[in-house]
Design an enzyme around this catalytic site. Structure first.
Site, PDB file in Angstrom:
ATOM      1  N   GLY A  15       0.853  -1.189   0.000  1.00 16.34           N
ATOM      2  CA  GLY A  15       0.000   0.000   0.000  1.00 16.34           C
ATOM      3  C   GLY A  15       0.891   1.242   0.000  1.00 16.34           C
ATOM      4  N   PHE A  16       0.348   2.336   0.529  1.00 15.83           N
ATOM      5  CA  PHE A  16       1.107   3.596   0.500  1.00 15.83           C
ATOM      6  C   PHE A  16       2.411   3.496   1.284  1.00 15.83           C
ATOM      7  CE2 PHE A  16      -3.183   5.039  -0.496  1.00 15.83           C
ATOM      8  CZ  PHE A  16      -2.917   5.865  -1.570  1.00 15.83           C
ATOM      9  N   GLY A  17       2.355   2.858   2.458  1.00  8.59           N
ATOM     10  CA  GLY A  17       3.545   2.784   3.299  1.00  8.59           C
ATOM     11  C   GLY A  17       4.585   1.838   2.722  1.00  8.59           C
ATOM     12  N   VAL A  81       0.298 -13.282   3.812  1.00  7.43           N
ATOM     13  CA  VAL A  81       1.134 -13.669   4.952  1.00  7.43           C
ATOM     14  C   VAL A  81       0.218 -14.145   6.073  1.00  7.43           C
ATOM     15  CG1 VAL A  81       2.734 -12.823   6.713  1.00  7.43           C
ATOM     16  CG2 VAL A  81       3.022 -12.148   4.325  1.00  7.43           C
ATOM     17  N   GLU A 172     -17.630  12.460   1.108  1.00  3.28           N
ATOM     18  CA  GLU A 172     -17.321  12.365  -0.323  1.00  3.28           C
ATOM     19  C   GLU A 172     -18.305  11.421  -1.018  1.00  3.28           C
ATOM     20  OE1 GLU A 172     -12.586  13.432  -0.417  1.00  3.28           O
ATOM     21  OE2 GLU A 172     -13.120  11.338  -0.721  1.00  3.28           O
ATOM     22  N   ASP A 302      -1.495   2.494   8.578  1.00  2.00           N
ATOM     23  CA  ASP A 302      -2.711   2.195   9.332  1.00  2.00           C
ATOM     24  C   ASP A 302      -2.473   1.128  10.395  1.00  2.00           C
ATOM     25  OD1 ASP A 302      -3.965   3.954   7.678  1.00  2.00           O
ATOM     26  OD2 ASP A 302      -5.373   2.519   6.781  1.00  2.00           O
TER      27      ASP A 302
HETATM   28  C1  LIG Z   1     -12.539   4.572   0.951  1.00  5.75           C
HETATM   29  C2  LIG Z   1     -11.283   5.165   1.516  1.00  5.75           C
HETATM   30  C3  LIG Z   1     -11.000   6.510   1.305  1.00  5.75           C
HETATM   31  C4  LIG Z   1      -9.828   7.078   1.816  1.00  5.75           C
HETATM   32  N1  LIG Z   1      -9.568   8.398   1.574  1.00  5.75           N
HETATM   33  C5  LIG Z   1      -8.388   8.924   1.995  1.00  5.75           C
HETATM   34  C6  LIG Z   1      -8.040  10.266   1.667  1.00  5.75           C
HETATM   35  O1  LIG Z   1      -8.811  10.996   1.015  1.00  5.75           O
HETATM   36  N2  LIG Z   1      -6.832  10.737   2.071  1.00  5.75           N
HETATM   37  C7  LIG Z   1      -5.953   9.952   2.783  1.00  5.75           C
HETATM   38  O2  LIG Z   1      -4.844  10.417   3.114  1.00  5.75           O
HETATM   39  N3  LIG Z   1      -6.267   8.698   3.135  1.00  5.75           N
HETATM   40  C8  LIG Z   1      -7.454   8.157   2.748  1.00  5.75           C
HETATM   41  N4  LIG Z   1      -7.772   6.857   3.073  1.00  5.75           N
HETATM   42  C9  LIG Z   1      -6.872   6.110   3.978  1.00  5.75           C
HETATM   43  C10 LIG Z   1      -5.671   5.554   3.250  1.00  5.75           C
HETATM   44  O3  LIG Z   1      -6.054   4.835   2.109  1.00  5.75           O
HETATM   45  C11 LIG Z   1      -4.892   4.678   4.214  1.00  5.75           C
HETATM   46  O4  LIG Z   1      -4.542   5.414   5.340  1.00  5.75           O
HETATM   47  C12 LIG Z   1      -3.647   4.126   3.554  1.00  5.75           C
HETATM   48  O5  LIG Z   1      -3.990   3.282   2.496  1.00  5.75           O
HETATM   49  C13 LIG Z   1      -2.803   3.361   4.563  1.00  5.75           C
HETATM   50  O6  LIG Z   1      -1.649   2.932   3.931  1.00  5.75           O
HETATM   51  P1  LIG Z   1      -0.960   1.583   4.426  1.00  5.75           P
HETATM   52  O7  LIG Z   1       0.269   1.417   3.621  1.00  5.75           O
HETATM   53  O8  LIG Z   1      -0.850   1.569   5.901  1.00  5.75           O
HETATM   54  O9  LIG Z   1      -2.014   0.429   4.061  1.00  5.75           O
HETATM   55  P2  LIG Z   1      -2.755   0.095   2.704  1.00  5.75           P
HETATM   56  O10 LIG Z   1      -2.599   1.146   1.706  1.00  5.75           O
HETATM   57  O11 LIG Z   1      -4.125  -0.331   3.106  1.00  5.75           O
HETATM   58  O12 LIG Z   1      -1.955  -1.182   2.177  1.00  5.75           O
HETATM   59  C14 LIG Z   1      -1.930  -2.384   2.879  1.00  5.75           C
HETATM   60  C15 LIG Z   1      -1.532  -3.474   1.917  1.00  5.75           C
HETATM   61  O13 LIG Z   1      -1.271  -4.659   2.659  1.00  5.75           O
HETATM   62  C16 LIG Z   1      -1.801  -5.781   1.982  1.00  5.75           C
HETATM   63  N5  LIG Z   1      -2.026  -6.821   2.992  1.00  5.75           N
HETATM   64  C17 LIG Z   1      -2.779  -6.737   4.111  1.00  5.75           C
HETATM   65  N6  LIG Z   1      -2.723  -7.880   4.812  1.00  5.75           N
HETATM   66  C18 LIG Z   1      -1.901  -8.707   4.117  1.00  5.75           C
HETATM   67  C19 LIG Z   1      -1.454 -10.034   4.340  1.00  5.75           C
HETATM   68  N7  LIG Z   1      -1.804 -10.735   5.414  1.00  5.75           N
HETATM   69  N8  LIG Z   1      -0.644 -10.585   3.405  1.00  5.75           N
HETATM   70  C20 LIG Z   1      -0.267  -9.904   2.294  1.00  5.75           C
HETATM   71  N9  LIG Z   1      -0.661  -8.631   2.048  1.00  5.75           N
HETATM   72  C21 LIG Z   1      -1.482  -8.045   2.950  1.00  5.75           C
HETATM   73  C22 LIG Z   1      -3.059  -5.249   1.332  1.00  5.75           C
HETATM   74  O14 LIG Z   1      -3.443  -6.025   0.217  1.00  5.75           O
HETATM   75  C23 LIG Z   1      -2.640  -3.825   0.943  1.00  5.75           C
HETATM   76  O15 LIG Z   1      -2.146  -3.762  -0.369  1.00  5.75           O
HETATM   77  C24 LIG Z   1      -8.939   6.275   2.574  1.00  5.75           C
HETATM   78  C25 LIG Z   1      -9.220   4.911   2.790  1.00  5.75           C
HETATM   79  C26 LIG Z   1     -10.382   4.358   2.260  1.00  5.75           C
HETATM   80  C27 LIG Z   1     -10.662   2.885   2.499  1.00  5.75           C
END
Ligand SMILES: Cc1cc2nc3c(=O)[nH]c(=O)nc-3n(C[C@H](O)[C@H](O)[C@H](O)COP(=O)(O)OP(=O)(O)OC[C@H]3O[C@@H](n4cnc5c(N)ncnc54)[C@H](O)[C@@H]3O)c2cc1C
Length: 416
Positions: A15-17, A81, A172, A302
């Protein structure tokens, strides 16, 4: 160089991180394995556009193998995982065991229904591509059903759309849904009387957009009212059976559509790891984003519970995940050189949410904007942040088309 002897960094979650860590280590003397259950990176902030038939999934998701094609020190592995052994330093997927020297947990979050099974079963959510397409199919289908329904009360319930959660995603979604109906569905169903259509936004707290300043909360309410969205605050949902919503005060609303945007919690897999969790199941991390007793393990985005000075956890936002990803890449590089990892400090880039066409609210550089200017900022920032030139171009074309012709192009019912 024998790359096999280089430290192995395993990143779970693209994801983003996770993406930011991988990119930050592109030139570092490491081997990276990036694991995700999907073969694409998803731009979640635009999921609601898929739900309201504005964009197709391939415009907001991009294949990971294409993104990292040129990054020679990275291998992508698609897989779920299922377990991590922190003492022996390996992760397990369905088909393999992967040893690591450094581990980054960037597994993101999931929808939090707060134990309300009736909503989980009967409502819609926006968390992944599948849930957004389900929502789109349902919305388009319900218009088909309403167009042939002879019972006025049932038709009314079919045309009542309830979004729960007054945060940015709920606002939104409600705004965009109201526009889809007034500008597009009204033209597609010229013989149907759409005076029965209602879009409601339910919020349990005393205001929508609680984290926004007063002037932007007011602007949000005004913009929603202009789009004919009914905002009900101090309204707690107790039960939803797919046809009727029951609220805390005993009031009921007949509605065939409920979209739940009222909660997020950390990904489920974290619950089984035996690590210290805080609010919303997020893993408590140190100032440098590592976990207790395992300096080689970082948790970000997150999935991480990180307090920002005032005792409050950082919000679950892409901006937090991206900044934490950058610092984690830096810290891994420092540790490899025998240096101490640095503490993470969040730089708040401001607030931004759109409420449909020409309408958004923004707080940037200490200034509040609302209306058209804020909407333009929103459009360009989102286009800019999308991955891939092709995606940016297609999204821009799609939005321009919708803007000038009031047409959401993806009005296809593909399953249900
Ligand atoms: C509908 C919606 C609207 C949003 N709008 C905004 C916005 O306008 N602005 C903003 O800043 N943020 C917004 N967010 C929040 C933002 O998307 C999250 O904060 C961000 O994606 C978090 O990044 P991350 O890297 O922690 O996790 P994520 O981007 O969720 O990535 C996690 C990744 O881990 C993978 N994963 C999870 N568990 C496993 C596993 N067991 N094995 C293998 N892979 C796994 C998933 O497939 C995913 O690709 C929104 C979220 C949603 C759902």
């Amino acid at each position: 160089m024998n790359t096999k002897t280089l430290p192995h960094v395993v990143i779970i979650g693209a994801g983003f991180g996770g993406m930011e860590v991988a990119r930050g280590l592109a030139k570092a003397p490491v081997r990276i394995t990036l694991i995700d259950r999907h073969n694409y990176h998803l731009f979640q902030p635009l999921l609601y556009q898929v739900a309201i038939a504005g964009l197709v999934p391939s415009q907001i998701a991009y294949p990971l193998r294409t993104i990292f094609r040129k990054q020679k020190n990275l291998t992508f592995q698609m897989g779920e995982v299922t377990a991590i052994d922190f003492d022996s330093r390996y992760v397990k997927t369905e088909g393999s065991i992967i040893a690591y020297d450094y581990l980054v947990l960037a597994v993101g979050g999931q929808t939090n229904f707060f134990g309300n099974h009736s909503v989980e079963q009967n409502g819609f959510q926006l968390k992944n591509i599948e849930s957004a397409i389900n929502t789109r199919n349902h919305l388009l289908n319900i218009f088909e059903q309403a167009s042939r329904e002879v019972d006025a009360d049932i038709r009314k319930a079919m045309l009542t759309f309830v979004v729960v959660g007054g945060g940015p995603t709920g606002v939104e979604t409600a705004g965009a849904l109201a526009e889809l109906i007034t500008h597009v569905m009204a033209k597609d169903y010229p013989h149907m009387d759409l005076k029965d259509v209602r879009v409601l936004l339910l919020e349990a707290g005393k205001t929508v957009m609680p984290s926004y300043p007063d002037e932007l909360r007011k602007a949000t309410n005004d913009l929603l009212r202009n789009k004919k969205v009914e905002v009900l605050v101090n309204t707690k949902l107790i039960d939803y059976n797919g046809r009727q919503i029951t609220m805390g005060d005993g009031g009921q609303i007949n509605a065939h559509t409920l979209i739940w945007t009222a909660g997020v919690k950390a990904a489920e897999m974290l619950d089984a790891l035996g690590v210290e969790q805080a609010g919303s199941g997020r893993v408590r991390v140190a100032a440098s984003l590592q976990i207790k007793d395992h300096a080689e393990v970082f948790v970000i985005g997150d999935a991480a519970y990180f307090e920002n000075g005032n005792g409050q956890p950082l919000p679950m936002l892409s901006t937090v995940a991206i900044q934490q990803g950058k610092v984690t890449a830096q810290n891994i590089k420092k540790m490899i050189k025998g240096e101490k990892p640095e503490a993470f400090h969040y730089k708040d880039p401001g607030l931004l949410a759109t409420i449909g066409r020409n309408a958004a609210v923004a707080r940037i550089w200490g200034l509040s904007f609302s209306g058209f200017i804020a909407w333009l900022i929103w459009v360009f920032l989102h286009i800019f942040r999308l991955i891939g030139f092709r995606n940016r171009l297609l999204v821009l074309i799609n939005w321009a088309w919708e803007y000038f012709f009031y047409e959401n192009q993806v009005r296809l019912i593909t399953k249900e």
